[in-house]
Design a protein around this motif. Sequence first.
Motif, short mmCIF file in Angstrom:
data_model
loop_
_atom_site.label_atom_id
_atom_site.label_comp_id
_atom_site.label_asym_id
_atom_site.label_seq_id
_atom_site.Cartn_x
_atom_site.Cartn_y
_atom_site.Cartn_z
N ARG A 21 57.80 -28.13 -64.14
CA ARG A 21 57.71 -28.06 -62.68
C ARG A 21 56.45 -28.73 -62.13
N PHE A 67 56.78 -24.19 -67.00
CA PHE A 67 55.75 -24.39 -65.98
C PHE A 67 55.40 -25.88 -65.89
N THR A 94 55.20 -19.50 -62.09
CA THR A 94 55.98 -20.72 -61.85
C THR A 94 56.79 -20.60 -60.57
#
Length: 283
Positions: free
Chosen positions: A96, A93, A63
């Motif tokens: 994002r 993750f 990430t």
Amino acid sequence: MNKKVAVINDLSGFGRCSLTAAISVLSAMGVSPCPLPTAVLTNQTGYDSYYCDDYTDKVHHYTEEWSKLDAHFDGIYTGFMMGEKQIEQIERFLDRFQKPDTCLLVDPVMGDNGAAYGIYTQKLRDSMRRLAERADIITPNFTELCLLSGEDCTMAGQMEEMNQRVETIREMGIKLCNKENKVVLVTGVIYDDPDGGQCMGNVYITRRDCRMIAQPYLEGSYSGTGDLLASTVIGGVVRGDSVTDTVELAGRFLQKALRDTITEKIPRNDGVNYEQFLGMLIK
């Protein structure tokens, strides 16, 4: 085209499944696979013995580093998870990298054949259901559909009539269609056809539609078939194909591979001979 899919799954040295399957399928379909391993195994768990290295504490590095690259994914595909703590990392993750134009496919790996896997816990089910709610497409088998919808996993044996089976699957699948255009694709449904033979189908469910997409059933169960199906579906959607067209393509692809596997008498744990048929996926 330069389409990219983040593939979040385990990497097994033997068994032709998970990341091994996804990388080759997506590459053949003209889509760039970006693998994020959830675990590294010497061989898939169907073998009598294997070593597994849990990658939960490494997920955040992906990430962070991919954020530095300002990476964008046209699709994200999640498969085997080690537990609820790892799912929490995957959710970060997704926070994002899951954008409005990113197709998320979740394969909720929790069980099969009417029983949960050894790693299964109630917390894992709750975490997996939360992950599935974020998805655009989920690909449970019947056991996983039951686990996600809170039903008895053994109920499949009580549904002998095909219409009853599909209707019951549809009712459970609709419960999981928590957003518009969500697709629940229930995999590996075996039934008797009117001519006395058997078929294996995938039940396509949305809020407005339900249909069976089937091929003749070939005896045997092999490692990686679900991974090959899910990889083909996310690859097809990312390159602009419809889910139903892609499921039909995956069915033809797997039929060819399974027939060759049976002819060659390949052990089930070694997976299917799919490599020579990857050309079928090229558009």
